[in-house]
Motif scaffolding. Structure first.
Motif, mmCIF file in Angstrom:
data_model
loop_
_atom_site.group_PDB
_atom_site.id
_atom_site.type_symbol
_atom_site.label_atom_id
_atom_site.label_comp_id
_atom_site.label_asym_id
_atom_site.label_seq_id
_atom_site.Cartn_x
_atom_site.Cartn_y
_atom_site.Cartn_z
ATOM 1 N N ARG A 63 0.836 -1.199 0.000
ATOM 2 C CA ARG A 63 0.000 0.000 0.000
ATOM 3 C C ARG A 63 0.875 1.255 0.000
ATOM 4 O O ARG A 63 0.612 2.209 -0.744
ATOM 5 N N THR A 66 2.283 1.759 -3.436
ATOM 6 C CA THR A 66 1.271 2.238 -4.375
ATOM 7 C C THR A 66 1.056 3.740 -4.230
ATOM 8 O O THR A 66 0.922 4.463 -5.228
ATOM 9 N N LEU A 67 1.044 4.210 -3.006
ATOM 10 C CA LEU A 67 0.881 5.646 -2.765
ATOM 11 C C LEU A 67 2.096 6.428 -3.237
ATOM 12 O O LEU A 67 1.969 7.513 -3.814
ATOM 13 N N SER A 72 -3.958 6.173 -7.757
ATOM 14 C CA SER A 72 -5.102 6.686 -7.004
ATOM 15 C C SER A 72 -5.238 5.990 -5.649
ATOM 16 O O SER A 72 -5.107 4.766 -5.556
ATOM 17 N N GLU A 73 -5.534 6.773 -4.628
ATOM 18 C CA GLU A 73 -5.698 6.214 -3.277
ATOM 19 C C GLU A 73 -6.927 5.309 -3.189
ATOM 20 O O GLU A 73 -7.101 4.572 -2.219
ATOM 21 N N ASN A 74 -7.775 5.351 -4.218
ATOM 22 C CA ASN A 74 -8.953 4.480 -4.234
ATOM 23 C C ASN A 74 -8.631 3.041 -4.639
ATOM 24 O O ASN A 74 -9.486 2.159 -4.524
#
Length: 378
Positions: A63, A66-67, A72-74
């Motif tokens: 996570r 990914t950020l 996208s944080e979604n």
């Protein structure tokens, strides 16, 4: 079941521990590959990102990666730890979720930084805590064994059990480097490798590998042992990701896939002989789809130890030209969580180079788990 396709993938160069990526946070290393993969294929509406990581800092590092990548944080992302098989396990999970109709686009793979592997200490209430030497680097994989050299011991046991000779092991050390150097010279992998932080080569390929050097190597564990630093993979940093999707995604986005995932398999074996699990997983997979080894055009086995190569050669001596066509982990290295993605990318390139139909990748993991994946070239 829905059909599952591979759109494409990318990997980093593979660095040595404390080498080209020694100062790069693992989540940023993985994040750069992820970001470039998303950009190259213009991937939007990603359902999930599934990421293998074996020796990171924990805390769902996927996570965080990914950020960092600016996705996208979604988009949910989660970490899978199956040690050496982590990357393959992520592809396996993605295959299951897409084939069941739950998802249409998943990015799967993994990243690893042994250069920044954190030291661990057992809690003082744990019977494994050692006050005199509290730091440990290798988790416990079997109830009957604990220590830093468990994988080396497993490879040594396989050597002894199957009476594997030095000559058999040495052939694959030289062959792996020979094939990897030729692939590098011809730049056959250049379109799947992203140079990062001024890295422009796979650091583990040793140009000076020769029989004389092999002969100088001392056994790593026992005086009469056969496992050495040359027939064992090095310790590495790297990242690799694959974009997998449904037929619906392909039709709606007019994407041209490069391969189809046909099936996957997992198998458990005695953890004291864990290297045999790669072959066992491949056997199970090929039998499950009623194919034969002769019908497979390319094989990519994670070459953590040359004993894995020897076992394949003994069973299928006529197929060794289809096996690890561009060299294996004895040359490139084995960045644990990323290796599943790496061998999948190499498998696709190998299939493309011979216009083959079916390809199999397989990997053995600590704890006695084998993972294998069958793909069909498009």
């Amino acid at each position: 079941m829905e059909d599952v396709y591979i759109i494409g993938g990318l990997r980093s160069n593979i660095g040595l521990k404390n080498g080209i990526f020694k100062n790069m946070l693992p989540e940023k290393l993985g994040g750069e590959i992820l970001k470039c993969l998303v950009g190259r294929y213009d991937l939007s509406e990603i359902d999930e990102i599934i990421c293998g990581n074996a020796v990171g800092t924990g805390g769902n590092i996927a996570r965080l990666m990914t950020l960092y990548a600016g996705v996208s944080e979604n988009v949910p992302a989660y970490t899978v730890d199956m040690q050496c098989a982590s990357g393959c396990a992520c592809i396996d999970i993605a295959f299951s979720k897409i084939s069941s109709g739950q998802c249409d686009l998943i990015i799967a793979g993994g990243f690893e930084s042994t250069s920044m592997q954190p030291a661990r200490i057992y809690n003082k209430n744990d019977s494994r805590y050692n006050e005199e030497n509290p730091i440990y680097w290798t988790a416990q994989f079997s109830p009957n064994e604990i220590g830093e050299n468990v994988m080396l011991k497993a490879a040594e046991r396989v050597v002894q059990k199957y009476n594997i000779t030095n000559e058999e092991l040495n052939f694959w050390i030289l062959e792996s480097h020979k094939r990897a150097k030729l692939a590098r010279k011809k730049e056959v992998l250049s379109d799947i490798i992203l140079s990062l932080d001024e890295s422009n080569y796979d650091e583990g390929i040793r140009d000076n590998m020769n029989q004389r050097l092999i002969n100088r190597m001392k056994p790593l564990l026992f005086k009469e042992g056969k496992i050495t630093a040359t027939n064992t993979c090095l310790i590495n940093d790297g990242a690799a990701f694959i974009a997998l999707c449904s037929k619906k995604f392909i039709q709606e986005n007019k994407v041209k896939p490069i391969a189809k995932v046909v099936n996957t398999s997992l198998i458990g074996v005695n953890p004291l002989y864990s290297p045999v699990s790669a072959m066992k997983a491949a056997d199970k997979l090929i039998k499950s789809v009623r194919l034969t080894y002769e019908s497979i055009s390319a094989f990519e086995f994670n070459e953590a130890f040359a004993v894995i190569d020897v076992m394949f050669e003994r069973e299928h001596p006529r197929l060794i030209d289809r096996y690890n066509k561009f060299g294996g982990a004895l040359a490139y290295g084995h960045p644990y969580g990323a290796s599943g993605g790496i061998i999948m990318l190499h498998l696709i390139k190998s299939l493309q180079s011979v216009s083959g139909k079916y390809g199999v990748c397989a990997i053995a993991a600590a704890g006695g788990i084998g993972s294998a994946i069958l793909i069909e070239r498009i």
